[in-house]
Enzyme design. Structure first.
Site, PDB file in Angstrom:
ATOM      1  N   HIS A 116       6.183   6.971   9.197  1.00  0.00           N
ATOM      2  CA  HIS A 116       4.863   6.441   8.851  1.00  0.00           C
ATOM      3  C   HIS A 116       4.984   4.972   8.443  1.00  0.00           C
ATOM      4  O   HIS A 116       6.079   4.462   8.201  1.00  0.00           O
ATOM      5  CB  HIS A 116       4.251   7.229   7.682  1.00  0.00           C
ATOM      6  CG  HIS A 116       4.975   7.027   6.384  1.00  0.00           C
ATOM      7  ND1 HIS A 116       6.232   7.532   6.134  1.00  0.00           N
ATOM      8  CD2 HIS A 116       4.628   6.316   5.269  1.00  0.00           C
ATOM      9  CE1 HIS A 116       6.627   7.178   4.917  1.00  0.00           C
ATOM     10  NE2 HIS A 116       5.675   6.436   4.369  1.00  0.00           N
ATOM     11  N   ARG A 279       7.913   1.462  -6.420  1.00  0.00           N
ATOM     12  CA  ARG A 279       7.453   0.721  -5.245  1.00  0.00           C
ATOM     13  C   ARG A 279       6.213  -0.094  -5.598  1.00  0.00           C
ATOM     14  O   ARG A 279       5.294   0.422  -6.240  1.00  0.00           O
ATOM     15  CB  ARG A 279       7.108   1.714  -4.127  1.00  0.00           C
ATOM     16  CG  ARG A 279       6.988   1.089  -2.764  1.00  0.00           C
ATOM     17  CD  ARG A 279       6.560   2.116  -1.735  1.00  0.00           C
ATOM     18  NE  ARG A 279       5.128   2.318  -1.767  1.00  0.00           N
ATOM     19  CZ  ARG A 279       4.487   3.276  -1.096  1.00  0.00           C
ATOM     20  NH1 ARG A 279       5.154   4.122  -0.343  1.00  0.00           N
ATOM     21  NH2 ARG A 279       3.175   3.391  -1.163  1.00  0.00           N
TER      22      ARG A 279
HETATM   23  C1  SIN Z   1       8.016   5.608   1.090  1.00  0.00           C
HETATM   24  O1  SIN Z   1       7.582   4.515   0.781  1.00  0.00           O
HETATM   25  O2  SIN Z   1       7.528   6.277   1.993  1.00  0.00           O
HETATM   26  C2  SIN Z   1       9.238   6.164   0.347  1.00  0.00           C
HETATM   27  C3  SIN Z   1      10.487   5.636   0.939  1.00  0.00           C
HETATM   28  C4  SIN Z   1      11.702   6.179   0.256  1.00  0.00           C
HETATM   29  O3  SIN Z   1      11.588   6.888  -0.759  1.00  0.00           O
HETATM   30  O4  SIN Z   1      12.805   5.903   0.715  1.00  0.00           O
END
Ligand code: SIN
Length: 289
Positions: A116, A279
């Site tokens: 995604h 994030r």
């Molecule tokens: C994400 O942003 O989809 C998570 C990516 C990850 O945990 O490595």
């Protein structure tokens, strides 16, 4: 390989390396990803930032190792690329711009465990995301993230297929990513339509802009045709490791990826262990075909 596939690959892999003066950049693969060293993200100079911008557009995924940054420093770095994007649905507590990526012990699944790009069901999807991982699974292995170059996914298609896709749009439905989860009661699930092929707003390079997590249908086609075509397009990345790179996290690694031209996949291969990071995402503008 077909001649048009080779032409697309050659165009990307024969570009001469850039002469950086303020940062060091080492490619992860010839088509996607680079490790950037020689910088401290908590105190970047304008010269370093300018070269990071160039490397970001060339490599699409940048990996910064051994960083010690606070939440505010993380947000400040992201804010140099655009407005911060509030987490949606908002987290029940804590900073509204910080998504905690937490795998608790023996979790049944993890966020992002499918190909995604972040936020594609929104009217104006995300420019990019910065994930800072501080805890990796005990024992040091597992939990890598995979990234795929969606410029090249498009450019390696036959000219006839590219011609067909160029005139189509696709619906991206936020509800698809909530399957199996309870949606917060006042959350308005985004559903929006984007061109199947969009142009990168900064480089004008075309991008195949459909993904398995959010894209539900192509309204110009019958249901069967849409399903068949999307199935073929979704399979391009898993069937072609050549489009991808893999980031192995170590505590203190920050990865900055371009959500406009990159898809990613969090790998859940470390059950029953844990992983933690945060994030911060950056707002993008409207997408044009
Ligand atoms: C994400 O942003 O989809 C998570 C990516 C990850 O945990 O490595």
């Amino acid at each position: 390989m077909e001649p048009y596939e080779l032409t697309a690959l050659e165009a990307v892999t024969t570009r001469p390396p850039r002469p950086y003066e303020h940062i060091s950049v080492a490619s992860l693969t010839p088509v996607i990803g680079a490790e950037v060293s020689g910088v401290d993200l908590s105190r970047l100079t304008e010269d370093e930032l300018a070269e990071i911008r160039t490397a970001f557009l060339d490599h699409h995924v940048l990996v910064f190792r051994d960083q010690e940054i606070t939440v505010d420093e993380h947000k400040r770095f992201a804010g140099r690329f655009g407005d911060l994007r509030p987490v949606n649905p908002p987290p029940p507590e804590g900073d509204p711009h910080v998504l905690e990526i937490r795998t608790s012990p023996a979790a049944a699944n993890v966020a992002g465990n499918a190909w995604h790009a972040d936020g594609t069901a929104d009217l104006e999807p995300s420019l990019g995301s910065m994930l800072y991982i501080t805890e990796t699974p005990e024992g040091g292995s597992g939990g890598d993230t995979l990234f795929a170059n969606m410029h090249l996914a498009y450019e390696m298609l036959s000219p006839t297929m590219r011609g067909l896709l160029d005139g189509l749009t696709a619906v991206h439905d936020g509800a698809q990513s909530f399957r199996g989860y309870t949606v917060p009661p006042d959350y308005e699930i985004p559903v929006n339509e984007h061109p199947v092929v969009v142009r990168h707003p900064e480089t004008d390079r075309p991008i195949l802009y459909v993904n398995q997590a959010y894209t539900s249908r192509i309204p110009q086609l019958s249901a069967d045709e849409s399903q068949a075509l999307l199935g073929m397009l979704f399979a391009l990345v898993p069937q072609r490791p050549m489009l991808t790179c893999r980031v192995r996290w170590t505590p203190g690694t920050l990865v900055f990826w371009d959500n406009r031209c990159v898809q990613h996949h969090a790998t859940y291969d470390y059950y029953p262990r844990t992983r933690y990071g945060r994030r911060v995402a950056i707002n993008g503008g409207p997408l044009k075909g």
